[in-house]
Write a protein that holds these residues in place. Structure first.
Motif, PDB file in Angstrom:
ATOM      1  N   GLU A 164       0.854  -1.190   0.000  1.00 14.78           N
ATOM      2  CA  GLU A 164       0.000   0.000   0.000  1.00 14.78           C
ATOM      3  C   GLU A 164       0.889   1.238   0.000  1.00 14.78           C
ATOM      4  OE1 GLU A 164      -2.576  -0.543   3.386  1.00 14.78           O
ATOM      5  OE2 GLU A 164      -2.758  -2.686   2.912  1.00 14.78           O
ATOM      6  N   VAL A 165       0.847   1.998  -1.080  1.00 16.70           N
ATOM      7  CA  VAL A 165       1.716   3.170  -1.230  1.00 16.70           C
ATOM      8  C   VAL A 165       0.934   4.325  -1.838  1.00 16.70           C
ATOM      9  CG1 VAL A 165       3.833   1.820  -1.530  1.00 16.70           C
ATOM     10  CG2 VAL A 165       2.472   2.400  -3.534  1.00 16.70           C
ATOM     11  N   THR A 166       1.510   5.517  -1.734  1.00 17.84           N
ATOM     12  CA  THR A 166       0.946   6.651  -2.459  1.00 17.84           C
ATOM     13  C   THR A 166       1.376   6.555  -3.913  1.00 17.84           C
ATOM     14  OG1 THR A 166       2.887   8.024  -2.040  1.00 17.84           O
ATOM     15  CG2 THR A 166       1.115   8.103  -0.398  1.00 17.84           C
ATOM     16  N   LYS A 167       0.632   7.210  -4.771  1.00 18.73           N
ATOM     17  CA  LYS A 167       0.986   7.179  -6.193  1.00 18.73           C
ATOM     18  C   LYS A 167       2.377   7.766  -6.429  1.00 18.73           C
ATOM     19  CE  LYS A 167      -3.706   7.092  -8.024  1.00 18.73           C
ATOM     20  NZ  LYS A 167      -3.620   5.750  -8.608  1.00 18.73           N
ATOM     21  N   SER A 168       2.733   8.779  -5.649  1.00 17.41           N
ATOM     22  CA  SER A 168       4.035   9.403  -5.853  1.00 17.41           C
ATOM     23  C   SER A 168       5.184   8.489  -5.444  1.00 17.41           C
ATOM     24  CB  SER A 168       4.112  10.717  -5.057  1.00 17.41           C
ATOM     25  OG  SER A 168       3.897  10.465  -3.675  1.00 17.41           O
ATOM     26  N   ASP A 169       4.906   7.518  -4.551  1.00 19.30           N
ATOM     27  CA  ASP A 169       5.958   6.603  -4.091  1.00 19.30           C
ATOM     28  C   ASP A 169       5.931   5.250  -4.806  1.00 19.30           C
ATOM     29  OD1 ASP A 169       7.085   8.339  -2.323  1.00 19.30           O
ATOM     30  OD2 ASP A 169       6.003   7.597  -0.560  1.00 19.30           O
ATOM     31  N   LEU A 170       5.021   5.054  -5.744  1.00 18.45           N
ATOM     32  CA  LEU A 170       4.866   3.752  -6.376  1.00 18.45           C
ATOM     33  C   LEU A 170       6.170   3.264  -7.011  1.00 18.45           C
ATOM     34  CD1 LEU A 170       3.069   1.382  -7.224  1.00 18.45           C
ATOM     35  CD2 LEU A 170       2.355   2.710  -9.230  1.00 18.45           C
ATOM     36  N   SER A 171       6.932   4.189  -7.597  1.00 21.01           N
ATOM     37  CA  SER A 171       8.157   3.780  -8.280  1.00 21.01           C
ATOM     38  C   SER A 171       9.182   3.181  -7.319  1.00 21.01           C
ATOM     39  CB  SER A 171       8.782   4.973  -9.018  1.00 21.01           C
ATOM     40  OG  SER A 171       9.131   5.989  -8.099  1.00 21.01           O
ATOM     41  N   LEU A 172       9.084   3.521  -6.013  1.00 18.44           N
ATOM     42  CA  LEU A 172       9.990   2.938  -5.026  1.00 18.44           C
ATOM     43  C   LEU A 172       9.564   1.520  -4.650  1.00 18.44           C
ATOM     44  CD1 LEU A 172      10.373   6.032  -2.658  1.00 18.44           C
ATOM     45  CD2 LEU A 172      11.947   5.280  -4.469  1.00 18.44           C
ATOM     46  N   ALA A 173       8.278   1.222  -4.788  1.00 22.21           N
ATOM     47  CA  ALA A 173       7.761  -0.099  -4.404  1.00 22.21           C
ATOM     48  C   ALA A 173       7.910  -1.131  -5.511  1.00 22.21           C
ATOM     49  CB  ALA A 173       6.289   0.014  -4.002  1.00 22.21           C
ATOM     50  N   THR A 174       7.984  -0.693  -6.757  1.00 21.64           N
ATOM     51  CA  THR A 174       8.019  -1.654  -7.863  1.00 21.64           C
ATOM     52  C   THR A 174       9.360  -2.370  -7.980  1.00 21.64           C
ATOM     53  OG1 THR A 174       8.521   0.177  -9.364  1.00 21.64           O
ATOM     54  CG2 THR A 174       6.221  -0.547  -9.248  1.00 21.64           C
ATOM     55  N   THR A 175      10.295  -2.056  -7.082  1.00 22.15           N
ATOM     56  CA  THR A 175      11.528  -2.853  -7.056  1.00 22.15           C
ATOM     57  C   THR A 175      11.232  -4.325  -6.781  1.00 22.15           C
ATOM     58  OG1 THR A 175      11.784  -2.204  -4.736  1.00 22.15           O
ATOM     59  CG2 THR A 175      13.086  -0.981  -6.371  1.00 22.15           C
ATOM     60  N   VAL A 176      10.104  -4.618  -6.115  1.00 23.29           N
ATOM     61  CA  VAL A 176       9.765  -6.018  -5.846  1.00 23.29           C
ATOM     62  C   VAL A 176       9.480  -6.762  -7.151  1.00 23.29           C
ATOM     63  CG1 VAL A 176       8.857  -5.486  -3.551  1.00 23.29           C
ATOM     64  CG2 VAL A 176       7.284  -5.605  -5.486  1.00 23.29           C
ATOM     65  N   ILE A 177       9.017  -6.057  -8.177  1.00 21.55           N
ATOM     66  CA  ILE A 177       8.781  -6.685  -9.484  1.00 21.55           C
ATOM     67  C   ILE A 177      10.123  -7.047 -10.111  1.00 21.55           C
ATOM     68  CG2 ILE A 177       7.782  -6.377 -11.772  1.00 21.55           C
ATOM     69  CD1 ILE A 177       5.805  -4.398 -10.528  1.00 21.55           C
ATOM     70  N   GLU A 178      11.075  -6.133 -10.018  1.00 17.15           N
ATOM     71  CA  GLU A 178      12.405  -6.432 -10.549  1.00 17.15           C
ATOM     72  C   GLU A 178      13.053  -7.571  -9.771  1.00 17.15           C
ATOM     73  OE1 GLU A 178      14.783  -3.173 -11.738  1.00 17.15           O
ATOM     74  OE2 GLU A 178      13.119  -1.757 -11.761  1.00 17.15           O
ATOM     75  N   ASP A 179      12.837  -7.620  -8.450  1.00 19.10           N
ATOM     76  CA  ASP A 179      13.369  -8.728  -7.651  1.00 19.10           C
ATOM     77  C   ASP A 179      12.812 -10.067  -8.136  1.00 19.10           C
ATOM     78  OD1 ASP A 179      14.657  -6.852  -6.086  1.00 19.10           O
ATOM     79  OD2 ASP A 179      13.239  -6.980  -4.413  1.00 19.10           O
ATOM     80  N   SER A 180      11.497 -10.105  -8.372  1.00 23.47           N
ATOM     81  CA  SER A 180      10.854 -11.376  -8.734  1.00 23.47           C
ATOM     82  C   SER A 180      11.207 -11.810 -10.146  1.00 23.47           C
ATOM     83  CB  SER A 180       9.332 -11.262  -8.599  1.00 23.47           C
ATOM     84  OG  SER A 180       8.775 -10.542  -9.676  1.00 23.47           O
ATOM     85  N   SER A 181      11.652 -10.864 -10.982  1.00 20.15           N
ATOM     86  CA  SER A 181      11.983 -11.224 -12.361  1.00 20.15           C
ATOM     87  C   SER A 181      13.374 -11.822 -12.481  1.00 20.15           C
ATOM     88  CB  SER A 181      11.873  -9.991 -13.274  1.00 20.15           C
ATOM     89  OG  SER A 181      12.905  -9.064 -12.988  1.00 20.15           O
ATOM     90  N   ALA A 182      14.126 -11.867 -11.370  1.00 15.71           N
ATOM     91  CA  ALA A 182      15.418 -12.547 -11.377  1.00 15.71           C
ATOM     92  C   ALA A 182      15.198 -14.046 -11.566  1.00 15.71           C
ATOM     93  CB  ALA A 182      16.150 -12.274 -10.061  1.00 15.71           C
ATOM     94  N   SER A 183      16.219 -14.752 -11.975  1.00 17.43           N
ATOM     95  CA  SER A 183      16.070 -16.186 -12.222  1.00 17.43           C
ATOM     96  C   SER A 183      16.145 -16.967 -10.918  1.00 17.43           C
ATOM     97  CB  SER A 183      17.166 -16.676 -13.177  1.00 17.43           C
ATOM     98  OG  SER A 183      18.439 -16.477 -12.610  1.00 17.43           O
ATOM     99  N   ALA A 184      15.405 -18.065 -10.855  1.00 16.42           N
ATOM    100  CA  ALA A 184      15.489 -19.045  -9.763  1.00 16.42           C
ATOM    101  C   ALA A 184      15.280 -18.430  -8.389  1.00 16.42           C
ATOM    102  CB  ALA A 184      16.834 -19.781  -9.822  1.00 16.42           C
ATOM    103  N   VAL A 185      14.232 -17.607  -8.249  1.00 14.58           N
ATOM    104  CA  VAL A 185      13.906 -17.039  -6.938  1.00 14.58           C
ATOM    105  C   VAL A 185      13.155 -18.082  -6.115  1.00 14.58           C
ATOM    106  CG1 VAL A 185      12.650 -15.234  -5.705  1.00 14.58           C
ATOM    107  CG2 VAL A 185      13.848 -14.685  -7.835  1.00 14.58           C
ATOM    108  N   VAL A 186      13.612 -18.317  -4.893  1.00 13.89           N
ATOM    109  CA  VAL A 186      12.968 -19.289  -4.004  1.00 13.89           C
ATOM    110  C   VAL A 186      12.534 -18.578  -2.720  1.00 13.89           C
ATOM    111  CG1 VAL A 186      14.367 -21.179  -4.901  1.00 13.89           C
ATOM    112  CG2 VAL A 186      15.121 -19.981  -2.844  1.00 13.89           C
TER     113      VAL A 186
END
Length: 820
Positions: free
Chosen positions: A479-501
């Motif tokens: 849950e974030v403000t729209k202005s801070d959304l770009s700081l939260a989307t790092t979790v998408i980049e984390d999950s796009s790494a290979s072989a995440v467990v």
């Protein structure tokens, strides 16, 4: 069947039954006698060898070396390693092969008495029709990228094809190559024994080696055994299947000709029949490969070096900033990974607003995906709540199993009534759903027309729906403000790494201060820790070497972390992360903790149920396990051939309580975990073990992993079985279902499908006293005449008790296939 136990009473793996005097003792999935070859063995050998061949040919065309020896000793990890240019997860490959196994063995439990599925009773034309129609359906599925439906049909077809070599006299005719006509509808079946042609004589004593009539063999006539568990009736002079459950084998000519196991009637030919079945399965796979191409064939087999990138996006008026951020983060991932082994294997986009949702945009082409993202516009919105769950349902049925799906919205779900359906799909696909909720509690402004605005806050109860779904899936509600959304989307980049467990995960609701320990093994790198909760939450992290860092240190000796909205993201910065770690969290409000890393070692699991008697073995459990009953998991360790499991538990963080399972190794990284009397609750699977590989330390390295998806129990059982998993365009399929419960009364039934196909069903069923605790109903599903061949459709049947406190479901997937 070769490798099937449908003919005879068998020994169970989990509970060894003392049944003396029975000669045929093996299962569709695993051999009990240790020497017979199962349907699983045959399918595994064929899939691994053919996949390796495809990778070898691709390597040769690209001028690369391919050193793997292709034989019957291949493993999933060996093939994946040889096919991949970099180390990667084998989860998708193993899951895809498991899907094919389970569909294969399901034939022996749900279609056991349909002779055409087993080439019994000389049903050669009918059996060939099943194979050729099925292969056509698989090819159509693959061309539309509906790989899960394709695997389901492929498993069924493989079963029927493999049974031919055990149940017919092809081996006795001294044939050493597969009968290719079975997969070629344009070629006639020749030299079939006529309906009045005698084919067998009675066996002498217990030996059935020479009961096929010499003239049948001399003339090269093709026959198969008759099978009947109810009556000894069969045409005069015909061979029987044989075995203790086949009553026709007790009638002259007595005995049988099946080669299902080493101790079957013609058991001396079991290995020859099984080897021919492997060759025939490889020939069928090569036929599919030729039609769909190497790349799509490997996707059908689940051989992918990376996961998909999947977004479900609210496109109403106030979402322009969110859409811009989705564009930014997705383009960044694409541009950084394009042309590398980490490039997403597919891109999936599902827009929604009100009243529309979809269509699903699914592509392997990054530029096409970029174009689709660029076309998204934020407009309209009307009465605020949107069709979020309808869009999410489409994503869950379109993405591969165990995908991670990211949902962007700032609105309540208008279709909240789909919560149970979406939960059922989450549980059956094991996909994770993470919600990016912007401006929760803020005044929401969105243009309803060019002059005016409508506004409403996303309330706590609105957000709780999303939190519940995230928790059920092992995802997060950020849950974030729209202005801070770009700081939260790092979790998408984390999950796009290979072989995440997932090493560890816990959700505390209600919240309370607690300490959590977890083990990090030598194979884990790039560890991340995510903690969600209210702003007053504090925590401390202690490493295996005793070094600590508190939440007052954004950059400390162990990790650097950022706080955005309700999310704290910790990125560990120390080199050696192995050993036992601890996180202490101090909060009386709900919170979650998740620890991930990159590692090739992981596990996949399925809920299975044991069958005793003539069809003994294990089949896939559809829906939730029964409260208070035994629960059995079939667990497969992936990415390592040197791992031994020491503990599998069901963990309920709300208690907290942990239920230990009894473990049995089945070989090749497969383990059965059985839990006795599992109570009501919401559990996740915890796994611990040791890896004795030479790459780790001289002493075995301890490791732990955790499944993301919750396992919930139910006191209701929903069973459903269609006669066919394929529907012709313009036709209707009937699906009988049964609701079972110890409680009597009225149960609400909800039925829906992800294609909006026309469907009928009862709104309720009633379990009356004296009914045996069961009530029956029928669902119909009609595929429009215009439906493209290869389309899949997922049908969900749910039953809820009168107090709305308990629910269970059955999920069925069908393929729309035009008649061949």
């Amino acid at each position: 069947s070769i490798m099937a136990a449908r003919r005879t009473v068998m020994l169970l793996v989990v509970v060894v039954l003392s049944l003396t005097g029975l000669a045929h003792c093996f299962q569709p999935l695993f051999s009990v006698d240790g020497t017979s070859i199962t349907h699983r063995d045959i399918t595994r050998r064929a899939v691994l060898r053919k996949t390796a061949e495809v990778c070898r040919d691709i390597a040769a065309s690209e001028g690369r070396d391919f050193s793997l020896k292709i034989d019957d000793n291949l493993s999933v990890s060996k093939v994946q390693m040889a096919c991949s240019s970099t180390p990667t997860s084998t989860d998708m490959f193993q899951t895809a092969i498991n899907d094919i196994y389970y569909s294969n063995e399901k034939v022996d439990f749900t279609l056991a008495l349909k002779v055409e599925y087993h080439f019994d009773n000389e049903a050669f034309q009918e059996g060939r029709n099943i194979i050729t129609a099925g292969v056509s359906s698989v090819k159509a599925n693959v061309k539309l990228e509906n790989f899960v439906a394709g695997r389901q049909t492929l498993g069924l077809v493989c079963h029927t094809l493999q049974d031919f070599y055990s149940h017919s006299n092809w081996v006795e005719l001294k044939k050493t190559t597969p009968y290719s006509t079975l997969i070629r509808p344009d070629q006639p079946l020749e030299n079939l024994a006529g309906p009045d042609t005698p084919t067998c004589r009675s066996c002498t004593g217990k030996i059935c080696a020479d009961n096929i009539l010499p003239e049948v063999l001399q003339q090269g006539l093709l026959t198969s055994g008759y099978f009947n568990i109810f009556s000894s009736a069969k045409p005069a002079g015909k061979c029987s299947h044989g075995g203790s459950s086949d009553k026709s084998s007790q009638k002259d000519p007595v005995g049988g000709i099946n080669k299902d196991a080493v101790e079957s009637s013609h058991g001396s030919l079991h290995n020859k029949a099984a080897n021919l079945a492997v060759d025939a399965t490889m020939e069928l796979l090569e036929d599919i490969r030729g039609a769909v191409g190497d790349k799509n064939f490997l996707r059908l087999m689940g051989l992918s070096q990376s996961s998909v990138l999947c977004f479900v996006i609210d496109t109403t008026g106030s979402m322009s900033d969110d859409i811009a951020e989705v564009r930014r983060v997705s383009f960044d991932i694409i541009d950084r990974k394009n042309g590398t082994p980490q490039e997403p294997s597919a891109y999936i986009l599902v827009p929604f607003n009100d009243p529309d949702f979809g269509p699903v945009i699914r592509t392997t082409d990054a530029d096409t995906f970029k174009t689709s993202i660029n076309r998204l516009t934020a407009s309209g919105g009307g009465d605020i709540p949107e069709m979020c769950l309808s869009g999410l349902r489409l994503a869950l049925t379109s993405a591969p199993p165990s995908s991670e799906i990211f949902v962007f919205t700032d609105a309540a779900a208008k279709d909240f009534y789909l919560k149970s359906t979406v939960t059922a799909l989450i549980e059956s696909t094991k996909s994770k759903v993470t919600f990016m909720l912007t401006d929760v509690f803020s005044r929401r402004r969105r243009r309803s027309d060019q002059q005016g605005f409508s506004s409403r806050a996303l309330s706590q109860s609105d957000a709780q729906l999303y939190r519940d779904l995230a928790q059920a899936s092992g995802g997060q509600a950020i849950e974030v403000t729209k202005s801070d959304l770009s700081l939260a989307t790092t979790v998408i980049e984390d999950s796009s790494a290979s072989a995440v467990v997932t090493v560890f995960q816990a959700v505390m609701n209600p919240g309370r201060p607690d300490n959590f320990t977890f083990i990090v093994d030598a194979s884990v790198s790039n560890m991340k820790i995510y903690i969600t909760g209210v702003s007053s939450l504090t925590f401390s992290l202690t490493s295996s070497t005793g070094v600590s860092q508190s939440s007052s240190q954004p950059s400390g000796p162990l990790a650097s972390f950022t706080t955005v909205g309700n999310l704290r993201r910790l990125s560990l910065n120390i080199g050696n992360q192995t050993g036992s770690w601890e996180i202490s969290v101090n909060s009386n409000n709900p919170y979650s903790v998740k620890v991930t890393g990159q590692s090739s070692v992981n596990f996949v699991y399925n809920l299975v149920e044991a069958h005793e008697g003539a069809h003994a073995g294990f089949s896939l459990k559809n829906g939730r396990p029964t409260t208070g009953s035994n629960v059995t998991l079939l667990v497969t360790v992936t990415g390592s051939d040197t791992v031994t499991l020491t503990e599998v538990t069901l963990f309920d963080g709300s208690g907290p309580r942990e239920i230990n399972g009894s473990l049995q190794s089945l070989g090749s990284g497969n383990f059965l975990a059985t839990f006795s009397g599992v109570p009501a609750g919401e559990f996740v699977v915890h796994l611990r073990g040791e890896d004795s590989s030479s790459t780790s330390r001289s002493t075995p390295s301890s490791f732990q992993r955790q499944a993301s998806t919750q396992i919930k129990t139910s006191s209701i059982v929903v069973t459903a079985q269609a006669n066919n998993i394929n529907i012709e365009p313009g036709s209707t399929v009937s699906v009988p279902f049964t609701v079972s419960s110890d409680a009597t009364g009225t149960f609400t039934v909800q039925v829906n499908n992800d294609r909006s196909f026309s469907s009928t069903s009862p709104s309720t069923v009633n379990i009356a006293a004296g009914s045996g605790g069961k009530a029956n109903g029928t669902v119909t599903l009609t595929a429009p005449a215009s439906t493209a061949s290869g389309t899949d459709v997922t049908l969900t049947i749910e039953a809820q008790n009168a107090g709305a406190t308990d629910i269970n479901y059955a999920v069925l997937r069908f393929s729309v296939a035009a008649r061949v």
